[in-house]
Design a protein around this motif. Structure first.
Motif, short mmCIF file in Angstrom:
data_model
loop_
_atom_site.label_atom_id
_atom_site.label_comp_id
_atom_site.label_asym_id
_atom_site.label_seq_id
_atom_site.Cartn_x
_atom_site.Cartn_y
_atom_site.Cartn_z
N THR A 151 5.48 -35.54 85.89
CA THR A 151 5.51 -34.91 86.99
C THR A 151 4.80 -33.71 86.89
OG1 THR A 151 7.84 -34.34 86.68
CG2 THR A 151 7.35 -36.33 87.82
N THR A 152 4.40 -33.24 85.82
CA THR A 152 3.91 -31.87 85.76
C THR A 152 2.70 -31.56 86.65
OG1 THR A 152 2.61 -32.42 83.66
CG2 THR A 152 4.78 -31.26 83.58
N ALA A 153 2.33 -30.45 86.84
CA ALA A 153 1.35 -30.21 87.77
C ALA A 153 -0.04 -30.97 87.08
CB ALA A 153 1.00 -28.68 88.06
N ARG A 154 -0.81 -31.39 88.24
CA ARG A 154 -2.33 -31.88 87.78
C ARG A 154 -3.22 -31.07 88.02
NH1 ARG A 154 1.33 -35.11 89.95
NH2 ARG A 154 2.33 -36.41 88.49
N ASP A 155 -3.24 -29.95 88.66
CA ASP A 155 -4.30 -28.98 88.90
C ASP A 155 -4.72 -28.18 87.38
OD1 ASP A 155 -3.94 -29.11 91.67
OD2 ASP A 155 -2.32 -27.47 91.64
N MET A 156 -5.64 -27.67 87.44
CA MET A 156 -6.17 -27.21 86.30
C MET A 156 -5.45 -26.02 85.87
SD MET A 156 -9.85 -25.75 84.91
CE MET A 156 -10.73 -26.78 85.52
N ALA A 157 -4.66 -25.90 84.77
CA ALA A 157 -3.94 -24.60 84.33
C ALA A 157 -4.80 -23.81 83.71
CB ALA A 157 -2.86 -24.93 83.60
N ILE A 158 -4.70 -22.40 83.84
CA ILE A 158 -5.66 -21.54 83.36
C ILE A 158 -4.54 -20.95 82.31
CG2 ILE A 158 -6.90 -19.11 83.32
CD1 ILE A 158 -8.05 -21.87 85.10
N VAL A 159 -5.19 -21.02 80.95
CA VAL A 159 -4.25 -20.22 79.83
C VAL A 159 -5.19 -19.27 79.28
CG1 VAL A 159 -3.26 -22.44 79.12
CG2 VAL A 159 -5.52 -22.01 78.31
N PHE A 187 -18.18 -30.64 77.42
CA PHE A 187 -16.67 -30.59 77.72
C PHE A 187 -16.29 -31.85 78.19
CE2 PHE A 187 -18.49 -29.31 81.65
CZ PHE A 187 -17.73 -29.77 82.73
N GLY A 188 -15.19 -32.21 78.04
CA GLY A 188 -14.49 -33.32 78.76
C GLY A 188 -13.15 -32.96 79.44
N VAL A 189 -12.81 -33.86 80.52
CA VAL A 189 -11.65 -33.71 81.32
C VAL A 189 -10.80 -35.12 81.19
CG1 VAL A 189 -10.85 -33.36 83.43
CG2 VAL A 189 -12.73 -31.96 82.79
N ARG A 190 -9.56 -35.10 80.88
CA ARG A 190 -8.85 -36.25 81.15
C ARG A 190 -7.42 -35.83 81.92
NH1 ARG A 190 -9.66 -38.07 76.77
NH2 ARG A 190 -7.65 -37.59 75.48
N ILE A 191 -6.82 -36.73 82.79
CA ILE A 191 -5.60 -36.58 83.19
C ILE A 191 -5.06 -37.97 83.15
CG2 ILE A 191 -4.30 -35.81 85.54
CD1 ILE A 191 -6.79 -34.38 86.31
N GLU A 192 -3.58 -37.77 82.79
CA GLU A 192 -2.87 -39.03 82.40
C GLU A 192 -1.40 -38.82 82.68
OE1 GLU A 192 -1.95 -41.64 78.40
OE2 GLU A 192 -2.91 -39.79 78.13
N ASP A 193 -0.94 -39.86 83.49
CA ASP A 193 0.54 -40.28 83.45
C ASP A 193 1.06 -41.52 83.30
OD1 ASP A 193 1.10 -37.61 84.70
OD2 ASP A 193 0.20 -38.20 86.80
N THR A 213 0.84 -38.45 77.78
CA THR A 213 0.45 -37.61 78.93
C THR A 213 -0.53 -36.74 78.18
OG1 THR A 213 1.15 -36.18 80.72
CG2 THR A 213 1.76 -35.65 78.50
N SER A 214 -1.70 -36.64 79.20
CA SER A 214 -2.91 -35.81 79.12
C SER A 214 -2.88 -34.82 80.44
CB SER A 214 -4.17 -36.63 79.36
OG SER A 214 -4.00 -37.65 77.97
N ARG A 215 -3.31 -33.54 79.94
CA ARG A 215 -3.72 -32.60 80.88
C ARG A 215 -4.87 -31.93 80.27
NH1 ARG A 215 -0.87 -35.26 83.52
NH2 ARG A 215 1.02 -34.83 84.80
N THR A 216 -5.70 -31.19 81.20
CA THR A 216 -6.81 -30.50 80.66
C THR A 216 -6.72 -28.91 81.29
OG1 THR A 216 -8.20 -32.58 80.71
CG2 THR A 216 -9.30 -30.29 80.76
N VAL A 217 -6.80 -28.15 80.45
CA VAL A 217 -6.63 -26.67 80.56
C VAL A 217 -7.75 -25.77 80.39
CG1 VAL A 217 -4.13 -26.80 80.24
CG2 VAL A 217 -5.65 -26.17 78.50
N HIS A 218 -7.93 -24.42 81.04
CA HIS A 218 -9.13 -23.71 80.91
C HIS A 218 -8.54 -22.61 80.22
CE1 HIS A 218 -13.02 -21.83 81.41
NE2 HIS A 218 -13.61 -23.34 81.35
N VAL A 219 -9.25 -21.78 79.36
CA VAL A 219 -9.23 -20.67 78.77
C VAL A 219 -10.02 -19.71 79.67
CG1 VAL A 219 -9.17 -19.07 76.53
CG2 VAL A 219 -9.15 -21.85 76.40
#
Length: 375
Positions: free
Chosen positions: A366-374, A346-352, A245-251
């Motif tokens: 099934t995790t959220a695909r919105d950009m998570a802020i960390v 930068f790059g972005v990838r979303i994977e299910d 799985t892939s998600r892209t987050v932002h600091v």
């Protein structure tokens, strides 16, 4: 009785049916049989997982004949203990003897055989010396769908692996990113995958800032900073089946451009997943996702296929790519993972992982695909 923590075990009958399907598929493809060396194909067909060494081990599947597993004598006890062993005949050979002389009588001396991709060259050449009129073709070329359609027990394992990867993602969102190295986050991902039941971690991609523009970036010593986009791509094996799985987050808060690019990829990934249904060709999944990214002007920045199959390995056929006209059928499982990569930025990838159902597709992540802020 199965449970998420312990799925129903495969039986000798399961392996017997798989070996018969492989032999039948070989006949339909015009092959004299299939030769399977130690590796994922052998595990899938027999449940036997030996080390691949200079000593010949090979499963011989020929239409209309009982399966035969040729093994070194010193490894015969382990082979006899495999779950699938009751469904086949063992032929052993001792050190100092010619293993190819043991194997040759099992084969049509003028036949063409499918051979598992990871067969050692020395073993294939040894068979060719013993049977100079035989010929060989890789299983990926001859029988690419050998492992592609999963049964209910396999789907149960893939779902469990996907749930473990999802739990890993939920936990990694709680840790601090800024001021830490990519390798620190990668190590935590690996630890979390194991905590949630993975026996094997295959990859933990952590691509921060400009490193995210490299789809297969290996986590390095770069320190993650506030303002970084971070691509997370991780997976491995649980109960012998893969997660990915892939998600892209932002600091911290993203810029308007970063949010826009992420939204485009999320829309493309949604389009790819919506396109999944029986009878649709593999390339249509790629086209559906790629059309969205191209529409927004980033087509040249989507630089890889949209997806790959998954099963006893994390990458296997079928592939969601232009030119692959093979139709989807229920039970196939594969990734849908579009991305946009802006070199130096930068790059972005979303994977299910998605499995084909009787009337569509079902995501195993099934995790959220919105950009998570960390932080």
């Amino acid at each position: 009785m199965s449970s998420p923590n312990q799925p129903a075990p495969f039986t000798a009958d399961d392996y017997r049916a798989r070996m018969k399907r492989a032999a039948d598929a070989a006949a339909e493809a015009g092959l004299a049989g299939v030769l399977v060396a130690p590796g994922p194909d052998l595990v899938h067909l027999t449940g036997y997982r030996p080390v691949n060494t200079e000593r010949l081990t090979v499963l011989v599947l020929t239409p209309g004949q009982d399966p035969v597993l040729v093994v070194p004598t010193l490894e015969a006890p382990d082979a006899e203990g495999a779950v699938g062993a009751p469904a086949l005949t063992l032929r052993d050979w001792t050190d100092g003897k010619d293993p190819y002389a043991v194997t040759a009588p099992l084969l049509d001396g003028r036949g063409r055989f499918g051979v598992s991709d990871n067969t050692w060259a020395m073993h294939l050449l040894g068979l060719q010396r013993a049977l100079p009129d035989t010929s060989y073709v890789s299983l990926t070329e001859a029988l690419p769908m050998l492992r592609a359609v999963k049964d209910a027990h396999e789907l149960e394992r893939l779902a469990a692996a996907g749930a473990a990867a999802d739990a890993t993602y939920e936990e990694i969102l709680k840790v601090r990113f800024s001021g830490r190295k990519e390798t620190d986050i990668a190590a935590e991902l690996a630890d979390l995958l194991k905590r949630f039941g993975h026996s094997q971690v295959d990859f933990t991609v952590v691509g921060s800032g400009p490193n995210g523009a490299n789809p297969h970036h290996e986590a390095g010593d770069r320190t993650i900073e506030r303002g970084d986009m971070v691509v997370l791509d991780f997976g491995g094996l649980k109960h012998g089946y893969g997660s990915d799985t892939s998600r892209t987050v932002h600091v911290g808060e993203p810029t308007a451009e970063e949010q826009r690019v992420h939204d485009i990829v999320r829309e493309a990934q949604e389009a790819g997943c919506r396109a999944v249904r029986p009878g649709v060709s593999c390339q249509e999944i790629d086209r559906a996702a790629r059309a969205v990214i191209t529409e927004f002007g980033y087509g040249e920045r989507f630089i890889h296929r949209t997806g790959h199959g998954i099963g006893v390995t994390t990458h296997e056929p079928p592939y969601m790519i232009e030119g692959e006209e093979r139709p989807l059928v229920p039970g196939m499982c594969f990734s849908v993972e579009p991305g946009i990569y802006l070199p130096g930025r930068f790059g972005v990838r979303i994977e299910d992982i998605v499995t084909v159902t009787e009337d569509g597709g079902r995501r195993l992540n099934t995790t959220a695909r919105d950009m998570a802020i960390v932080e």
